[in-house]
Design a protein around this motif. Structure first.
Motif, PDB file in Angstrom:
ATOM      1  N   GLN A  25       0.831  -1.202   0.000  1.00 28.09           N
ATOM      2  CA  GLN A  25       0.000   0.000   0.000  1.00 28.09           C
ATOM      3  C   GLN A  25       0.868   1.255   0.000  1.00 28.09           C
ATOM      4  OE1 GLN A  25      -2.183  -1.051   3.589  1.00 28.09           O
ATOM      5  NE2 GLN A  25      -4.109  -0.942   2.435  1.00 28.09           N
ATOM      6  N   LEU A  26       1.895   1.249   0.827  1.00 27.05           N
ATOM      7  CA  LEU A  26       2.764   2.409   0.923  1.00 27.05           C
ATOM      8  C   LEU A  26       3.582   2.626  -0.343  1.00 27.05           C
ATOM      9  CD1 LEU A  26       3.962   1.935   4.584  1.00 27.05           C
ATOM     10  CD2 LEU A  26       2.341   3.635   3.733  1.00 27.05           C
ATOM     11  N   ALA A  27       3.898   1.547  -1.052  1.00 27.15           N
ATOM     12  CA  ALA A  27       4.701   1.654  -2.268  1.00 27.15           C
ATOM     13  C   ALA A  27       3.885   2.127  -3.461  1.00 27.15           C
ATOM     14  CB  ALA A  27       5.342   0.305  -2.591  1.00 27.15           C
ATOM     15  N   ASP A  28       2.566   2.075  -3.375  1.00 28.29           N
ATOM     16  CA  ASP A  28       1.704   2.477  -4.482  1.00 28.29           C
ATOM     17  C   ASP A  28       1.631   4.004  -4.555  1.00 28.29           C
ATOM     18  OD1 ASP A  28      -0.188   2.845  -6.432  1.00 28.29           O
ATOM     19  OD2 ASP A  28      -1.821   1.881  -5.325  1.00 28.29           O
ATOM     20  N   ALA A  29       2.447   4.574  -5.405  1.00 24.53           N
ATOM     21  CA  ALA A  29       2.495   6.038  -5.539  1.00 24.53           C
ATOM     22  C   ALA A  29       1.216   6.607  -6.148  1.00 24.53           C
ATOM     23  CB  ALA A  29       3.691   6.441  -6.386  1.00 24.53           C
ATOM     24  N   GLY A  30       0.385   5.764  -6.718  1.00 25.32           N
ATOM     25  CA  GLY A  30      -0.860   6.216  -7.316  1.00 25.32           C
ATOM     26  C   GLY A  30      -1.968   6.454  -6.297  1.00 25.32           C
ATOM     27  N   THR A  31      -1.766   5.984  -5.067  1.00 25.67           N
ATOM     28  CA  THR A  31      -2.759   6.158  -4.025  1.00 25.67           C
ATOM     29  C   THR A  31      -2.286   7.238  -3.069  1.00 25.67           C
ATOM     30  OG1 THR A  31      -3.366   3.824  -4.141  1.00 25.67           O
ATOM     31  CG2 THR A  31      -4.036   5.018  -2.168  1.00 25.67           C
TER      32      THR A  31
END
Length: 42
Positions: A25-31
């Protein structure tokens, strides 16, 4: 957090609130972190 003040502030809120997020979740720069926090708090 160079040039990412908003991410810093929201990330700090997540940490101080004791919320947990997966590395994925933290690695998803789109969120945006704000959206992540809203999902966790619900």
């Amino acid at each position: 957090c160079v040039n990412a003040t908003r991410d810093y502030v929201q990330g700090r809120m997540i940490v101080t609130a004791g919320l947990r997020a997966s590395p994925e979740q933290l690695a998803d720069a789109g969120t945006p972190l704000k959206a992540m926090m809203e999902r966790v708090v619900g």
